[in-house]
Design a protein around this motif. Structure first.
Motif, PDB file in Angstrom:
ATOM      1  N   MET A   1      38.448  34.278  38.523  1.00  6.47           N
ATOM      2  CA  MET A   1      38.246  34.248  39.952  1.00  6.47           C
ATOM      3  C   MET A   1      39.071  33.092  40.508  1.00  6.47           C
ATOM      4  O   MET A   1      38.952  31.971  40.035  1.00  6.47           O
ATOM      5  N   SER A   2      39.870  33.369  41.479  1.00  4.36           N
ATOM      6  CA  SER A   2      40.669  32.326  42.104  1.00  4.36           C
ATOM      7  C   SER A   2      39.946  31.851  43.364  1.00  4.36           C
ATOM      8  O   SER A   2      39.758  32.615  44.308  1.00  4.36           O
ATOM      9  N   ILE A   3      39.528  30.578  43.332  1.00  4.06           N
ATOM     10  CA  ILE A   3      38.843  29.993  44.477  1.00  4.06           C
ATOM     11  C   ILE A   3      39.570  28.716  44.862  1.00  4.06           C
ATOM     12  O   ILE A   3      39.620  27.766  44.088  1.00  4.06           O
ATOM     13  N   GLU A   4      40.156  28.753  46.036  1.00  3.30           N
ATOM     14  CA  GLU A   4      40.866  27.590  46.567  1.00  3.30           C
ATOM     15  C   GLU A   4      39.927  26.859  47.519  1.00  3.30           C
ATOM     16  O   GLU A   4      39.251  27.489  48.324  1.00  3.30           O
ATOM     17  N   ILE A   5      39.917  25.530  47.436  1.00  2.00           N
ATOM     18  CA  ILE A   5      39.065  24.748  48.320  1.00  2.00           C
ATOM     19  C   ILE A   5      39.859  23.612  48.928  1.00  2.00           C
ATOM     20  O   ILE A   5      40.683  22.993  48.258  1.00  2.00           O
ATOM     21  N   ARG A  23      31.682  30.757  42.390  1.00  2.00           N
ATOM     22  CA  ARG A  23      32.050  31.558  41.214  1.00  2.00           C
ATOM     23  C   ARG A  23      30.799  32.210  40.604  1.00  2.00           C
ATOM     24  O   ARG A  23      30.815  33.379  40.220  1.00  2.00           O
ATOM     25  N   HIS A  24      29.716  31.453  40.533  1.00  2.00           N
ATOM     26  CA  HIS A  24      28.464  31.978  39.999  1.00  2.00           C
ATOM     27  C   HIS A  24      27.965  33.159  40.849  1.00  2.00           C
ATOM     28  O   HIS A  24      27.625  34.215  40.315  1.00  2.00           O
ATOM     29  N   PRO A  33      36.674  39.756  38.610  1.00  2.00           N
ATOM     30  CA  PRO A  33      37.051  38.376  38.290  1.00  2.00           C
ATOM     31  C   PRO A  33      38.445  37.983  38.785  1.00  2.00           C
ATOM     32  O   PRO A  33      38.783  36.796  38.779  1.00  2.00           O
ATOM     33  N   LEU A  34      39.227  38.937  39.237  1.00  2.00           N
ATOM     34  CA  LEU A  34      40.550  38.618  39.778  1.00  2.00           C
ATOM     35  C   LEU A  34      40.531  38.448  41.298  1.00  2.00           C
ATOM     36  O   LEU A  34      41.570  38.237  41.910  1.00  2.00           O
ATOM     37  N   ALA A  35      39.341  38.540  41.893  1.00  2.00           N
ATOM     38  CA  ALA A  35      39.222  38.393  43.353  1.00  2.00           C
ATOM     39  C   ALA A  35      39.587  36.971  43.766  1.00  2.00           C
ATOM     40  O   ALA A  35      39.518  36.027  42.970  1.00  2.00           O
ATOM     41  N   GLN A  84      39.267  47.158  42.071  1.00  2.00           N
ATOM     42  CA  GLN A  84      40.544  46.462  42.163  1.00  2.00           C
ATOM     43  C   GLN A  84      40.334  45.048  42.701  1.00  2.00           C
ATOM     44  O   GLN A  84      39.447  44.827  43.500  1.00  2.00           O
ATOM     45  N   PRO A  85      41.167  44.099  42.255  1.00  2.00           N
ATOM     46  CA  PRO A  85      41.044  42.738  42.773  1.00  2.00           C
ATOM     47  C   PRO A  85      41.188  42.734  44.290  1.00  2.00           C
ATOM     48  O   PRO A  85      41.879  43.564  44.865  1.00  2.00           O
ATOM     49  N   ALA A  86      40.493  41.803  44.920  1.00  2.00           N
ATOM     50  CA  ALA A  86      40.501  41.783  46.377  1.00  2.00           C
ATOM     51  C   ALA A  86      40.623  40.368  46.901  1.00  2.00           C
ATOM     52  O   ALA A  86      40.242  39.410  46.238  1.00  2.00           O
ATOM     53  N   LEU A  87      41.175  40.262  48.093  1.00  2.00           N
ATOM     54  CA  LEU A  87      41.117  39.019  48.839  1.00  2.00           C
ATOM     55  C   LEU A  87      39.806  39.080  49.606  1.00  2.00           C
ATOM     56  O   LEU A  87      39.664  39.882  50.529  1.00  2.00           O
ATOM     57  N   LEU A  88      38.843  38.282  49.201  1.00  2.00           N
ATOM     58  CA  LEU A  88      37.523  38.363  49.813  1.00  2.00           C
ATOM     59  C   LEU A  88      37.519  37.823  51.230  1.00  2.00           C
ATOM     60  O   LEU A  88      36.872  38.376  52.102  1.00  2.00           O
ATOM     61  N   GLY A  89      38.194  36.704  51.441  1.00  2.00           N
ATOM     62  CA  GLY A  89      38.229  36.109  52.769  1.00  2.00           C
ATOM     63  C   GLY A  89      38.075  34.599  52.704  1.00  2.00           C
ATOM     64  O   GLY A  89      38.282  33.983  51.663  1.00  2.00           O
ATOM     65  N   ASP A  90      37.689  34.038  53.842  1.00  2.00           N
ATOM     66  CA  ASP A  90      37.572  32.590  53.981  1.00  2.00           C
ATOM     67  C   ASP A  90      36.133  32.210  54.282  1.00  2.00           C
ATOM     68  O   ASP A  90      35.470  32.841  55.108  1.00  2.00           O
TER      69      ASP A  90
END
Length: 184
Positions: A1-5, A23-24, A33-35, A84-90
């Protein structure tokens, strides 16, 4: 999971904890997990601007969620898109508001946040109130709350509220158990 902060709030915040909580929650919800997710921490002035611009409300709020296009949301294993992996948002959090809410409510329990709720007890108070509940706890709860909004949950109607807050409580409890945090 890619999480930018990004922390633009001016507050000293445990960014690693926020990422771990997100992430949890996403993992528990079965999100691919690629979201990708973006988290921004802002000061109360900027949060008030966002709240006015996007929600039509005055003053700062605790959390805002800006999902990507509804069609790209990965709702987990039952999603018919094939996962499919997704861009979840902000996800936008305001640590200043979170700190004030932690002090005011002393609990993640949504029932304690109603107008007719009792005042929180001091540390060691009655069961159900978390005397040592703090900003980190509030930010964890708000992160889960925001993630659920990004996944399409809402609390505008009573039935939606019951569903979302029950799930929020379950995710928060599982986070505490996993992270070793007390139920404060």
């Amino acid at each position: 999971m890619s999480i930018e902060i990004a922390n633009e709030s001016g507050y000293d915040v445990d960014a690693d904890n926020i990422v771990a909580v997100a992430r949890h929650a996403l993992g528990q919800m079965g999100v691919n997990p690629l979201a990708e997710l973006s988290v921004l921490l802002v000061d109360s002035d900027y949060m008030a601007e966002l709240n006015h611009r996007w929600m039509g409300k005055e003053g700062p709020t605790d959390v805002l969620a800006f999902p990507m296009d509804e069609d790209t949301i990965d709702h987990g294993p039952s999603d018919s898109t094939g996962g499919q992996p997704a861009l979840l948002g902000d996800l936008v959090l305001c640590p200043e508001v979170a700190a004030a809410q932690a002090a005011r409510y002393g609990s993640p329990d949504p029932r304690m946040r109603r107008e007719d709720a009792p005042e929180p007890a001091p540390a060691g108070g009655p069961a159900g109130l978390h005397g040592d509940y703090g900003t980190v706890d509030e930010l964890s709860m708000l992160t889960i709350h925001g993630v659920l909004h990004l996944l399409g949950y809402d609390h505008a109607e009573p039935e939606e509220e019951r569903e979302m807050f029950a799930l929020q409580g379950k995710l928060l409890d599982s986070w505490r158990a996993r992270s070793g945090a007390s139920s404060k």
